[in-house]
Design an enzyme around this catalytic site. Structure first.
Site, PDB file in Angstrom:
ATOM      1  N   ARG A 174     -11.958  -4.358 -19.209  1.00 45.99           N
ATOM      2  CA  ARG A 174     -11.885  -5.817 -19.199  1.00 45.99           C
ATOM      3  C   ARG A 174     -12.666  -6.308 -17.991  1.00 45.99           C
ATOM      4  O   ARG A 174     -12.471  -5.816 -16.877  1.00 45.99           O
ATOM      5  CB  ARG A 174     -10.433  -6.274 -19.094  1.00 45.99           C
ATOM      6  CG  ARG A 174     -10.348  -7.782 -18.940  1.00 45.99           C
ATOM      7  CD  ARG A 174      -8.944  -8.281 -19.050  1.00 45.99           C
ATOM      8  NE  ARG A 174      -8.207  -8.069 -17.827  1.00 45.99           N
ATOM      9  CZ  ARG A 174      -6.930  -8.412 -17.689  1.00 45.99           C
ATOM     10  NH1 ARG A 174      -6.256  -8.941 -18.694  1.00 45.99           N
ATOM     11  NH2 ARG A 174      -6.317  -8.212 -16.542  1.00 45.99           N
ATOM     12  N   CYS A 234      -2.382  -6.035 -26.318  1.00 46.33           N
ATOM     13  CA  CYS A 234      -2.251  -5.267 -25.071  1.00 46.33           C
ATOM     14  C   CYS A 234      -1.322  -5.904 -24.041  1.00 46.33           C
ATOM     15  O   CYS A 234      -1.328  -5.531 -22.879  1.00 46.33           O
ATOM     16  CB  CYS A 234      -3.625  -5.016 -24.452  1.00 46.33           C
ATOM     17  SG  CYS A 234      -4.497  -6.525 -23.992  1.00 46.33           S
ATOM     18  N   HIS A 237       0.808  -1.209   0.000  1.00 42.35           N
ATOM     19  CA  HIS A 237       0.000   0.000   0.000  1.00 42.35           C
ATOM     20  C   HIS A 237       0.846   1.267   0.000  1.00 42.35           C
ATOM     21  O   HIS A 237       0.488   2.262  -0.611  1.00 42.35           O
ATOM     22  CB  HIS A 237      -0.940  -0.014   1.204  1.00 42.35           C
ATOM     23  CG  HIS A 237      -2.030  -1.017   1.043  1.00 42.35           C
ATOM     24  ND1 HIS A 237      -2.865  -1.393   2.062  1.00 42.35           N
ATOM     25  CD2 HIS A 237      -2.408  -1.728  -0.032  1.00 42.35           C
ATOM     26  CE1 HIS A 237      -3.718  -2.289   1.611  1.00 42.35           C
ATOM     27  NE2 HIS A 237      -3.451  -2.512   0.347  1.00 42.35           N
TER      28      HIS A 237
HETATM   29  C1  PEP Z   1      -2.037 -10.452 -21.128  1.00 42.97           C
HETATM   30  O1  PEP Z   1      -2.213 -11.584 -20.720  1.00 42.97           O
HETATM   31  O2  PEP Z   1      -1.224 -10.147 -22.039  1.00 42.97           O
HETATM   32  C2  PEP Z   1      -2.791  -9.333 -20.537  1.00 42.97           C
HETATM   33  C3  PEP Z   1      -2.739  -8.125 -21.055  1.00 42.97           C
HETATM   34  O3  PEP Z   1      -3.494  -9.570 -19.408  1.00 42.97           O
HETATM   35  P1  PEP Z   1      -2.830  -9.724 -17.950  1.00 42.97           P
HETATM   36  O4  PEP Z   1      -1.390  -9.315 -18.089  1.00 42.97           O
HETATM   37  O5  PEP Z   1      -3.626  -8.852 -17.067  1.00 42.97           O
HETATM   38  O6  PEP Z   1      -3.017 -11.175 -17.706  1.00 42.97           O
HETATM   39 MG    MG Z   2      -3.931 -12.030 -19.453  1.00 38.97          MG
END
Ligand code: PEP
Ligand code: MG
Length: 752
Positions: free
Chosen positions: A509, A679, A366
């Site tokens: 998401r 992403c 935190h």
């Molecule tokens: C991924 O898996 O590339 C993603 C963007 O999700 P996370 O990193 O949150 O699993």
């Molecule tokens: Mg992921």
């Protein structure tokens, strides 16, 4: 036992130990063994004082060996801490029922009842504590006390001479040299400045109250002051905005308002303790309960409680906090602490704080969240830092590498001053690019989005000039909350995110919880293989109430606007059907209730499970967009756990097989005219982003700090030439793609 022979025996044995070969630690180990034997004690331990006044278990006979060097009592903590702080002998037949007793399960000491502790001192200075413990409840005799005190004097001599571990002399020498400690980044940045040691502990001297009624009045007044001071602090100019830190602080504030805590404090005072002793008593008993819950959430809560208890003690002692005396801080303060709670950091004047170094902090703690919100460079896991510094020392915190430089040489200072200037220049250059569209040299527009998960991330959208939020990880809100956030609270948070996006698109998401992301308030089974377990949409479909509530909140929040929803960990195209159904149903309910629905709803799937690559025709017909979660996709395609350092980076995503998989996705997206984004972390690394663009990706989502470097790369890239090269490399099945791309970038003058 009579004192004379026992003492003589001990003295003789100590002399023998000192004349035998062995290092300091071995000698201490032998000493405790001998003392325990001669004094017929089941336990004998030596605690030595550290720079910040804490006491570290240096040697023990009888307690768990693993606790040596692992257990540290804060200044004044527990009976051992009292002994050192007040320079008194503690002789307790039933130690654990003493109000100052501090429960440390790591030591295994709960089976011992009686305890005798004497200070190890030299020239009036307490160096540590020598302790014996027995299973039976007994008060140690005057002779025992004398023997132990005399033994402690001899131990002190040896400590000062440097013959045993922890010698003050060796620490002193070390403290004049430059040193580098490798820790872990908690909050990004580089800071140069001077050390201020954080000393939070108030030592409780009076345990029993003479007038319990008056004591209760003191306690009540202190609690009121505590709550008021927290309210005031949280309205601080730097913190008044919403954000993740807000949630952390709210949780903390709730702790201060906890009725159970207040009741236990009052009961302890009604039982005859002073208000201070009651605070310690309750802190210890709560800690004992929390430590039994061995998970990160409870450890963090325990830190909050420790922080709160220390604060209450300071109020009771009438001691002013550092915030009230800003002039006491150097203008370039680097705060050094063993542990630190979020509110403790806020006690310091932000304008004078440059950096923070914590021995046990992590990026998930935190205090890290608060440090980020305040823009302070912070490094955690800096082992031994407190011992190795003196107030006023020069220090450098480099959170980019996790390094801490103590008393750096002039060369290092010069290099870092350059680095700070360079970073500032870089930032200025990136800022200058903010409004420049990300278009390649041959005219290809690439959409750059940021990944976010907290309100505090949202200002980065504007600062970086990104086109939108390509991935908003909603689980962070859930992870920071004490209870499952209700629909209203969720809707408020999502609306705040949309408001801050200022019309730019945001892809929310849905919950990717499960696996290692645990919500303590949800009953989740322990799994052998959490990454491939009951997580994300799997949980969402099995426990539709959870997903439904979230969708309801998102629909409400996006009234009159566009809502983009993205589903994580989809494994088969058919999974999108029940998800769509659920969304449609909630949409219908919203309209029936007369609330304004979103203008449009776009639902996408994350491609993270390799199987989907073989079902793209079906998938594309069911979604409005797709987003490649390359972190998960790579770990599953390569069967290499992304959290396991040994294998996580063993395989290069810039290899033929993974790149062909990504190419297949781009082709399918073109065929079905379904937009595709990537992403995962790859998108934020310029060389990998270059290859993604060459493969045909026109939308990437990354950490805000990567926007500048990736855009810089794009502006000098000829996408067409890069495409040809990558196509050629894939056709040939070249294995050193990364090198070839780096050479290409070098030749073309592209900054990667
Ligand atoms: C991924 O898996 O590339 C993603 C963007 O999700 P996370 O990193 O949150 O699993
Ligand atoms: Mg992921």
């Amino acid at each position: 036992m009579t004192s004379e022979p026992a003492l003589r025996v001990i003295m003789r044995r100590l002399r023998e130990i000192m004349s035998e070969p062995g290092d300091g630690q071995q000698r201490l180990d032998k000493i405790v063994k001998q003392i325990a034997g001669v004094m017929v004690a089941e336990v004998c331990s030596i605690y030595l004082k550290r720079q910040d006044g804490s006491l570290e278990l240096f040697a023990t006979e009888g307690l768990n060996r693993d606790a040596v060097h692992a257990v540290r009592m804060k200044r004044g903590e527990g009976l051992v801490g009292r002994c050192a702080e007040l320079n008194i002998t503690v002789n307790e037949p039933e130690a654990s029922s003493h109000p100052a007793f501090s429960y440390r399960p790591e030591t295994g000491e709960e089976i011992y009842h009686s305890l005798l502790a004497v200070p190890i001192q030299r020239s009036g200075q307490v160096l540590g504590v020598l302790v014996v413990q027995n299973r039976t409840q007994k008060e140690y005799s005057d002779e025992d006390v004398e023997v132990l005190q005399a033994t402690a004097m001899v131990v002190a001599e040896h400590l000062v001479s440097g013959a045993v571990a922890g010698s003050g002399a060796s620490i002193e020498i070390e403290k004049s040299l430059s040193a580098v400690i490798q820790g872990e980044k908690m909050a990004d940045g580089v800071a140069l400045g001077h050390v201020v040691l954080h000393e939070p502990r108030i030592v409780v001297t009076h345990l029993m109250a003479e007038d319990p009624a008056a004591e209760l009045v003191r306690l009540d007044a202190a609690i009121i002051t505590l709550r008021a001071s927290l309210d005031e602090m949280f309205e601080h100019e730097h913190l008044s905005g919403a954000g993740e830190h807000r949630d952390v602080l709210e949780a903390y504030r709730m702790f201060a308002h906890d009725k159970g805590w207040e009741r236990r404090l009052r009961e302890a005072v009604e039982g005859g303790l002073t208000a201070e002793a009651a605070v310690e008593r309750v802190q210890n008993s709560t800690r004992a309960r929390m430590l039994r819950q061995n998970d990160a959430y409870w450890r963090e809560r325990q830190r909050d409680l420790d922080d709160l208890s220390d604060r209450l003690l300071r109020i009771l002692a009438g001691r002013i906090t550092s915030a009230d005396a800003p002039s006491a801080l150097p203008p370039d303060t680097i705060l050094v602490a063993r542990t630190m709670g979020p509110a403790e950091l806020l006690d310091y004047d932000r304008r004078r704080l440059r950096g923070l170094i914590v021995e046990d902090g992590s990026g998930q703690s935190h205090v890290a969240v608060v440090a980020k919100a305040l823009g302070i460079a912070a490094v955690g896991q800096a082992r031994g830092v407190v011992e190795r510094v003196t107030a006023g020392d020069a220090a450098i915190v480099d959170a980019t590498t996790g390094e801490v430089h103590l008393r750096p040489s002039s060369d290092v200072i010069a290099a870092y001053s350059d680095k700070v200037r360079f970073l500032a220049r870089r930032q200025r250059q990136y800022r200058a690019l903010r409004d420049v569209p990300a278009v390649t040299a041959d005219g290809v527009r690439v959409n750059l989005h940021i990944n976010a998960g907290l309100l505090v991330d949202m200002p980065h959208l504007k600062e970086s000039g990104a086109d939108g939020v390509g991935l908003f990880r909603t689980e962070l809100l859930f992870m920071l909350s004490n209870t499952l956030p209700k629909v209203e609270r969720q809707a408020d948070s999502y609306s705040a995110v949309l408001a801050r996006a200022d019309g730019k698109p945001v892809v929310f998401r849905t919950l990717d919880i499960g696996g290692d992301k645990v919500l303590h308030y949800l009953r989740q089974p322990k799994e052998e293989n959490p990454a491939m377990g009951w997580r994300a949409v799997r949980m969402g479909l099995d426990r539709p109430a959870l997903l439904r509530t979230q969708v309801r909140a998102l629909l409400r929040a996006a009234g009159g606007q566009e809502l983009r929803l993205m589903i994580p960990m989809v494994s088969t195209a058919a999974e999108m059907d029940p998800v769509r159904e659920l969304i449609d149903k909630e949409h219908q309910i919203l309209i029936e209730k007369g609330r304004e629905p979103p203008k449009t709803i776009r639902v996408g799937a994350m491609v993270e499970v390799p199987c989907l690559l073989f079902e793209l025709d079906a998938l594309m017909k069911k979604v409005d967009f797709i987003s490649v979660g390359s972190n998960d996709l790579m770990q599953f395609m390569l069967a290499a756990d992304r959290t396991n350092a040994r294998v996580g980076s063993r395989y290069d995503p810039l290899s033929p097989a993974p790149l062909r998989a990504l190419k297949t996705l781009v082709k399918a997206s073109e065929k079905y005219k379904v937009p595709v984004t990537l992403c995962g972390e790859m998108a934020g690394r310029p060389i990998e982003a270059l290859v993604l663009i060459a493969l045909g990706f026109r939308s990437l989502s990354m950490a805000p700090a990567s926007i500048g470097p990736v855009k810089t790369m794009i502006l000098s890239l000829d996408a067409n030439r890069a495409s040809k090269l990558v196509e050629d490399l894939l056709k040939k099945g070249t294995t050193n793609i990364r090198e070839r791309i780096a050479a290409f970038a070098g030749a073309e003058g592209i900054e990667i």
